[in-house]
Write an enzyme that holds these catalytic residues in place. Structure first.
Site, PDB file in Angstrom:
ATOM      1  N   SER A 156       0.866  -1.289   0.026  1.00 16.67           N
ATOM      2  CA  SER A 156       0.146   0.024   0.124  1.00 16.67           C
ATOM      3  C   SER A 156       0.871   1.108  -0.095  1.00 16.67           C
ATOM      4  CB  SER A 156      -0.824  -0.075   1.063  1.00 16.67           C
ATOM      5  OG  SER A 156      -1.389   1.269   1.244  1.00 16.67           O
ATOM      6  N   TYR A 169      -2.219  -0.413  10.667  1.00 16.02           N
ATOM      7  CA  TYR A 169      -2.466  -0.765   9.147  1.00 16.02           C
ATOM      8  C   TYR A 169      -0.807  -0.134   8.669  1.00 16.02           C
ATOM      9  CZ  TYR A 169      -3.657  -0.841   4.391  1.00 16.02           C
ATOM     10  OH  TYR A 169      -3.860  -0.928   3.066  1.00 16.02           O
TER      11      TYR A 169
END
Length: 270
Positions: A156, A169
């Protein structure tokens, strides 16, 4: 041209390869893992689609079958070591040793350090980091024995920036960059490559489907959200991300190792 699903493909070195893809059921609002699975099947690979959601992953396999591809479903909870073993064993039982591992499964978080519970931290890291580590650990010996193999990690842009996701995250994705680089260096002499794909803002696979959720209106990202989003007005599609996975796993990318390719419309270039 790389064809995402159905029909002949012009991707070298993937036909008849056994490819294990986690998170292949696809979230109801995105379908990224499903797009990746269909892309590999369209290139002639034997796809092992892994997900915790039985109905969703079976739907992915059914779609691949309609496309004329080869795939099997494995239902597994990758937050546990037992689930990781089930995924690897299921792949080997269906098609033999895994030749391409795509660590795509992941779960999100938008909470800050003080807002995050220990339980949330543990689960996010278990799925986003520990599962890719354990799957790589489980699959690498057979790749080393064969003298070839590719691991593609879906990361990501949160693996490079601190203001896109929550603490668990963001930390998990930063660590995935390190895992990717370590495997690339440690196993390159064994004929194995490890690469990463870092998507940015990706819209739903279906225009009329719910779009991915954003940060809570009153959360720590509330003041940052609009300015960050403004740097990327064009949202990508799951298929655009899947084509990068396909290329990096193919023989066309044989000299690419340890790199993490951003697929973000220029978000991280700003």
């Amino acid at each position: 041209m790389v064809q995402v699903s159905g029909g002949p493909a012009t991707v070298p070195g993937l036909a008849d390869r056994t490819v294990l893809i986690t998170g292949a059921g696809g979230l109801p609002y995105w379908g990224g893992g499903r797009a990746v699975a269909r892309a590999f099947a369209g290139a002639g690979a034997r796809v092992v689609a892994v997900d915790i959601a039985a109905d969703s992953v079976q739907e992915t396999v059914d779609l691949i079958g309609k496309d004329g591809g080869t795939a099997t479903a494995v239902v597994a909870d990758l937050s546990t070591s037992e689930g990781v073993e089930a995924a690897a064993a299921g792949a080997e039982s269906a098609y033999g040793p895994v030749e391409v591992l795509v660590n795509h499964a992941g779960i999100g978080s938008y909470t800050s350090v003080t807002e995050t519970t220990e339980q949330e931290w543990d689960r996010v890291l278990a799925v986003n980091l520990t599962a890719p580590f354990l799957l790589s650990k489980r699959i690498l010996p057979s790749m080393v024995e064969a003298g070839r193999g590719v691991i593609v990690n879906t990361i990501s842009i949160a693996g490079f920036h601190g203001a896109r996701g929550g603490v668990s995250y963001t930390c998990s994705k930063h660590a995935m960059v390190g895992l990717t680089k370590h495997i690339a260096v440690a196993y390159r002499d064994s004929g194995i490559r490890c690469v990463g794909v870092a998507p940015g803002s990706i819209r739903s696979a279906a225009p009329d489907a719910p779009q991915p959720p954003g940060p809570p209106a009153d959360g720590w990202l509330a003041g940052w959200g609009p300015s960050i989003q403004a740097t990327n007005t064009h949202k990508g599609t799951p298929e655009e991300v899947a084509r990068v996975h396909l290329f990096l796993a193919s023989d066309a990318a044989s000299y690419i190792n340890g790199s993490v390719v951003t697929v973000d419309g220029g978000w991280t270039a700003v």
